[in-house]
Scaffold this motif. Structure first.
Motif, PDB file in Angstrom:
ATOM      1  N   GLY A   1      -1.985   7.934  12.464  1.00  0.00           N
ATOM      2  CA  GLY A   1      -1.438   7.479  11.193  1.00  0.00           C
ATOM      3  C   GLY A   1      -1.089   8.643  10.290  1.00  0.00           C
ATOM      4  O   GLY A   1      -1.595   9.758  10.467  1.00  0.00           O
ATOM      5  N   VAL A   2      -0.203   8.391   9.334  1.00  0.00           N
ATOM      6  CA  VAL A   2       0.146   9.398   8.327  1.00  0.00           C
ATOM      7  C   VAL A   2       0.176   8.714   6.964  1.00  0.00           C
ATOM      8  O   VAL A   2       0.472   7.526   6.849  1.00  0.00           O
ATOM      9  N   HIS A   3      -0.170   9.484   5.926  1.00  0.00           N
ATOM     10  CA  HIS A   3       0.029   8.968   4.578  1.00  0.00           C
ATOM     11  C   HIS A   3       0.341  10.117   3.633  1.00  0.00           C
ATOM     12  O   HIS A   3       0.218  11.286   3.991  1.00  0.00           O
ATOM     13  N   LEU A   4       0.758   9.759   2.433  1.00  0.00           N
ATOM     14  CA  LEU A   4       1.349  10.722   1.510  1.00  0.00           C
ATOM     15  C   LEU A   4       0.443  10.958   0.308  1.00  0.00           C
ATOM     16  O   LEU A   4       0.238  10.063  -0.501  1.00  0.00           O
ATOM     17  N   TRP A   5      -0.109  12.139   0.248  1.00  0.00           N
ATOM     18  CA  TRP A   5      -0.830  12.663  -0.915  1.00  0.00           C
ATOM     19  C   TRP A   5      -2.184  11.990  -1.111  1.00  0.00           C
ATOM     20  O   TRP A   5      -2.400  10.829  -0.779  1.00  0.00           O
ATOM     21  N   ASN A   6      -3.092  12.765  -1.673  1.00  0.00           N
ATOM     22  CA  ASN A   6      -4.404  12.259  -2.055  1.00  0.00           C
ATOM     23  C   ASN A   6      -4.364  11.778  -3.506  1.00  0.00           C
ATOM     24  O   ASN A   6      -3.995  12.519  -4.412  1.00  0.00           O
ATOM     25  N   GLU A   7      -4.726  10.519  -3.697  1.00  0.00           N
ATOM     26  CA  GLU A   7      -4.822   9.912  -5.025  1.00  0.00           C
ATOM     27  C   GLU A   7      -3.615  10.227  -5.917  1.00  0.00           C
ATOM     28  O   GLU A   7      -3.750  10.834  -6.978  1.00  0.00           O
TER      29      GLU A   7
ATOM     30  N   ASP B   1       6.652  10.905 -10.717  1.00  0.00           N
ATOM     31  CA  ASP B   1       6.662   9.477 -11.013  1.00  0.00           C
ATOM     32  C   ASP B   1       6.763   8.654  -9.724  1.00  0.00           C
ATOM     33  O   ASP B   1       6.894   9.186  -8.620  1.00  0.00           O
ATOM     34  N   MET B   2       6.726   7.334  -9.886  1.00  0.00           N
ATOM     35  CA  MET B   2       6.735   6.470  -8.716  1.00  0.00           C
ATOM     36  C   MET B   2       8.082   6.514  -7.991  1.00  0.00           C
ATOM     37  O   MET B   2       8.142   6.295  -6.780  1.00  0.00           O
ATOM     38  N   ILE B   3       9.148   6.822  -8.718  1.00  0.00           N
ATOM     39  CA  ILE B   3      10.460   6.925  -8.066  1.00  0.00           C
ATOM     40  C   ILE B   3      10.445   8.082  -7.070  1.00  0.00           C
ATOM     41  O   ILE B   3      10.926   7.946  -5.936  1.00  0.00           O
ATOM     42  N   ARG B   4       9.876   9.215  -7.494  1.00  0.00           N
ATOM     43  CA  ARG B   4       9.788  10.367  -6.584  1.00  0.00           C
ATOM     44  C   ARG B   4       8.870  10.064  -5.409  1.00  0.00           C
ATOM     45  O   ARG B   4       9.142  10.478  -4.278  1.00  0.00           O
ATOM     46  N   TYR B   5       7.784   9.335  -5.671  1.00  0.00           N
ATOM     47  CA  TYR B   5       6.883   8.967  -4.583  1.00  0.00           C
ATOM     48  C   TYR B   5       7.601   8.125  -3.540  1.00  0.00           C
ATOM     49  O   TYR B   5       7.452   8.339  -2.333  1.00  0.00           O
ATOM     50  N   ARG B   6       8.406   7.183  -3.992  1.00  0.00           N
ATOM     51  CA  ARG B   6       9.129   6.314  -3.067  1.00  0.00           C
ATOM     52  C   ARG B   6      10.118   7.109  -2.219  1.00  0.00           C
ATOM     53  O   ARG B   6      10.321   6.824  -1.033  1.00  0.00           O
ATOM     54  N   GLU B   7      10.736   8.114  -2.820  1.00  0.00           N
ATOM     55  CA  GLU B   7      11.654   8.974  -2.058  1.00  0.00           C
ATOM     56  C   GLU B   7      10.903   9.730  -0.963  1.00  0.00           C
ATOM     57  O   GLU B   7      11.352   9.778   0.199  1.00  0.00           O
ATOM     58  N   LEU B   8       9.765  10.331  -1.329  1.00  0.00           N
ATOM     59  CA  LEU B   8       8.988  11.094  -0.357  1.00  0.00           C
ATOM     60  C   LEU B   8       8.403  10.176   0.715  1.00  0.00           C
ATOM     61  O   LEU B   8       8.370  10.521   1.901  1.00  0.00           O
ATOM     62  N   TYR B   9       7.906   9.017   0.285  1.00  0.00           N
ATOM     63  CA  TYR B   9       7.330   8.065   1.232  1.00  0.00           C
ATOM     64  C   TYR B   9       8.385   7.618   2.241  1.00  0.00           C
ATOM     65  O   TYR B   9       8.109   7.508   3.451  1.00  0.00           O
ATOM     66  N   THR B  10       9.592   7.391   1.769  1.00  0.00           N
ATOM     67  CA  THR B  10      10.685   6.984   2.662  1.00  0.00           C
ATOM     68  C   THR B  10      11.001   8.076   3.675  1.00  0.00           C
ATOM     69  O   THR B  10      11.209   7.796   4.867  1.00  0.00           O
ATOM     70  N   ALA B  11      11.021   9.326   3.204  1.00  0.00           N
ATOM     71  CA  ALA B  11      11.283  10.437   4.123  1.00  0.00           C
ATOM     72  C   ALA B  11      10.182  10.533   5.179  1.00  0.00           C
ATOM     73  O   ALA B  11      10.453  10.732   6.372  1.00  0.00           O
TER      74      ALA B  11
END
Length: 560
Positions: free
Chosen positions: A292-298, A311-321
C-alpha cells in the motif's frame, strides 16, 4: 533550479525529533527505573561504561530454549587501573501504565534472577571485552543485566526479552502493524506489517539512483522476513516554492516561528507519479513487500507537525498523481493499495468535501490515528464500495497509546473489535532502543587497532514481551464478537485459525478507559463496588465535619 538545502532538512528533522521526545519517554526516564535496577541516571561522570557489542540472538529477542550469550565491552574512564571481583545481576522486570498518562510507564521489579560473578581487570583509561552466558529462565518476559563493580558503581549492560516463537507466513494484509524498527526485531516478534516514511526524490536528481538502491535493500530485508510495507510519501530534496520551506505569515507578511510547508511545486507532479510507479513496479506485491501507499503524515487542514501546510486542493493533486502511479504499476502486475488521510474526518475533507465520490475508486484504505473506539466502520458509501477490492479498509498507522505491558492487549483487542482491519497500538521506542523511522543506530567501540563503528546491539524492553504475547494469542485471528453486547466487563472473542474452535482466544479487559481515557468510552459512569463503598465512607466522613473544616475540601476532591 533551486533545491531544498540539506541544512533545512536537518532542522526540520531535528524539530520533529524534539517534538516527539517531549512526549515519548526513553526507558531510563520511566518511573522507578533507577529504583528497580539500582542505577543512577544523568551523572556528570561515570567510572566505567558498558556496551553490549555482540548477542547470540538477532535484536536481543530470544525464543524458548535459546541460551543467551553476550560480549560486553567495559571502558575504564578513570586514571587508575580497575581490578575487582564484580558481578552481573539479572533482574526480571515489567512496565505498567500510570492512570491518565499514556507516555510514562512505571517500571516494576518481578524478581532477582541471578548474580553472576565476573572478574574485571581494566587498565587506566583502557577497555576489556567480557564474554558472558546468562541462565535466563524460560519464563517469558524482560530481563535486565546490570554490571556491579562495587565502589566503581553500577551500569546497565543490556535488556533482553524472551518471547513466543512465531511462525509467520507470507500474508498480503496482516492485521497487526508496528513502526519501522527493523526486520530482525519484527521477524523475531512475528509482526508482519509496518508503515515506512519515504522522501520523494525526483527521478532526475543526482542522488536518485543511489537512494533507490538503499530503499531496495531495506525493502528486500522486509520481504525476506515476510513483512509487508505501507509506504508513506513525504517531503524530500525536491523543488519547492522560493527554494525554502514556508510557515504562515503574520499581519505584516512576516514568517511566523511555527511549523512549515515542505510540499513541492506542481510542475513535479508528473515526475512524482513516475517515482511512485517505479517503486511499485520494483517492490510491489507479490514481487516485493509493498502492499500500500499513502500521502503524508497527518496532513491536517491548516497546519501539521510533518511539514504539511498546503490546502486540500493541492492534496488532491498530489493524491491523484500518487494514485495514477499505482494504477500504472497495476497494469504491469503490481498489487498495491491506495489510501491515507490519517483520520476519517480529514479524509472526508480532503477527498469528498465536494459532495461527490469521485475519489472512491482510488481510496482502498483509510489510515487513522488515535481514534480508539470511534471507528469509521459504518459509512455506507465506503462499505458498499465495488471498486478494486471492495470496501474501504481501516488501517491504524499510529495510535501509540498502549505503551506498557498491561495496555497493549487492551488496545489491540479493543480496536479490532471496533472494526479495524489493522491495529497498531504501541510506539516502537517503548519496545526497542531504535529510531521508529528505520534510520538504524551505530555505536563506536574500541579495538586493539583503534576505534570502529558497529551496528548497535539494541536494548529490548518489557513491552516487547507483551507485544509478542499479543501476536501469539490474537495475531491474525478474526474478531468474532463482544461476549457482552451491552454491558461490562469488556470481553472480546476471536475465532481460531482455519476455523478451529479450539484455537480461539478470549481477551478479558474490564476497564478500557485506562488505555483510551475514562471519558471516551461507553459505560464511563460505571464504577466498581470497591470504589462505591470507599466513596460512601468518604461521604460519611464529610457529613460529620463542620462546614468550615479544611478537611472537607480534601475529602470532596477524592469524590471528584
Amino acid at each position: 533550479m533551486m533545491k531544498l538545502k540539506p541544512i533545512l532538512l536537518f532542522l526540520f528533522c531535528t524539530f520533529l525529533l524534539q517534538t516527539l521526545n517531549a512526549q515519548m519517554k526513553d526507558a531510563p526516564d520511566w518511573l522507578n527505573y533507577e529504583k528497580v535496577l539500582n542505577l543512577k541516571n544523568n551523572q556528570r561522570r561515570y567510572d566505567f561504561d558498558v556496551t553490549c557489542i555482540r548477542t547470540s540472538s538477532p535484536a536481543n529477542l530470544f525464543w524458548p530454549g535459546e541460551k543467551p550469550r553476550f560480549t560486553f565491552q567495559l571502558v575504564n574512564n578513570t586514571n587508575e587501573a580497575i581490578s575487582i571481583d564484580a558481578k552481573v545481576e539479572v533482574i526480571q522486570y515489567g512496565a505498567k501504565g500510570i492512570p491518565n498518562d499514556i507516555w510514562l510507564p512505571e517500571m516494576v521489579k518481578i524478581a532477582d534472577i541471578q548474580s553472576i560473578p565476573v572478574k574485571v581487570t581494566i587498565s587506566a583509561n583502557g577497555f576489556t571485552n567480557i564474554d558472558l552466558q546468562a541462565n535466563i529462565p524460560e519464563t517469558l518476559g524482560a530481563y535486565a543485566l546490570v554490571f556491579d563493580l562495587g565502589k566503581y558503581g553500577r551500569r546497565l549492560g543490556t535488556s533482553i526479552v524472551r518471547t513466543f516463537k512465531p511462525n509467520p507466513m507470507a500474508i498480503q494484509y496482516p492485521k497487526q502493524a508496528l513502526d519501522d524498527i527493523g526486520a530482525d526485531f519484527l521477524g523475531r516478534i512475528g509482526v508482519q506489517a509496518i508503515r515506512m516514511g519515504i522522501s520523494y526524490i525526483p527521478t532526475t536528481h543526482r542522488d536518485y539512483v543511489s537512494e533507490m538502491e538503499k530503499l531496495n535493500r531495506r525493502l528486500k530485508a522486509y520481504k525476506d522476513n515476510n513483512i509487508t510495507v505501507l509506504l508513506m510519501f513525504m517531503e524530500g530534496p525536491s523543488l519547492i516554492p522560493l527554494g525554502n520551506p514556508r510557515s504562515f505569515l503574520d499581519e505584516k507578511n512576516v514568517f511566523l516561528k511555527t511549523k512549515q510547508d515542505y510540499v513541492w511545486l506542481p510542475e513535479l507532479d508528473g515526475d512524482f507519479q513516475q517515482f511512485v510507479k517505479n517503486i511499485c513496479n520494483n517492490n510491489g506485491w507479490p514481487k516485493g513487500c509493498v502492499t500500500g501507499v499513502h500521502l503524508w503524515n497527518e496532513p491536517w487542514e491548516g497546519i501539521s507537525i510533518s511539514g504539511w501546510q498546503s490546502d486540500m486542493i493541492r492534496y488532491r493533486e498530489l493524491y491523484t498523481a500518487m494514485a495514477n502511479g499505482v494504477l500504472d504499476a497495476r497494469k504491469e502486475g503490481a498489487d498495491v493499495l491506495i489510501g491515507g488521510c490519517d483520520s476519517n474526518s480529514n479524509a472526508w475533507d480532503k477527498l469528498f468535501s465536494d459532495g461527490t465520490m469521485d475519489f472512491l475508486p482510488i481510496f482502498d484504505f483509510l489510515s487513522i490515528h488515535y481514534q480508539g473506539m470511534e471507528s469509521p466502520c459504518l459509512y455506507p458509501q465506503w462499505n458498499s464500495r465495488k471498486d478494486h477490492k471492495g470496501r474501504v479498509l481501516i488501517w491504524d498507522t499510529e495510535s501509540w497509546v498502549g505503551n506498557t505491558d498491561d495496555r497493549i492487549a487492551t488496545v489491540v483487542a479493543t480496536n479490532r473489535s471496533a472494526g479495524y482491519d489493522r491495529s497498531m497500538g504501541i510506539y516502537g521506542g517503548y519496545m526497542i532502543s531504535r529510531d521508529h523511522e528505520g534510520h538504524g543506530d551505530r555505536r563506536q567501540i574500541r579495538t586493539a587497532d583503534g576505534t570502529k563503528e558497529i551496528d548497535a546491539v539494541p536494548y529490548v524492553w518489557s513491552p516487547a514481551a507483551a507485544m509478542g504475547a499479543v501476536q501469539h494469542m490474537i495475531g491474525e485471528r478474526d474478531f468474532k464478537e463482544l461476549l457482552f453486547k451491552n454491558g461490562l466487563p469488556w470481553v472480546m472473542c476471536f475465532d481460531g485459525y482455519q476455523n478451529n474452535p479450539d484455537d480461539g482466544s478470549v481477551v478479558v479487559i474490564g476497564d478500557i478507559g485506562e488505555a483510551f481515557g475514562a471519558e471516551n468510552v461507553l459505560f464511563r459512569n460505571v464504577r466498581s463496588t470497591k470504589e462505591a463503598l470507599e466513596k460512601e465512607e468518604i461521604r460519611k466522613q464529610i457529613s460529620q465535619l463542620p462546614a468550615d473544616s479544611p478537611e472537607r475540601s480534601k475529602l470532596q476532591e477524592q469524590l471528584a
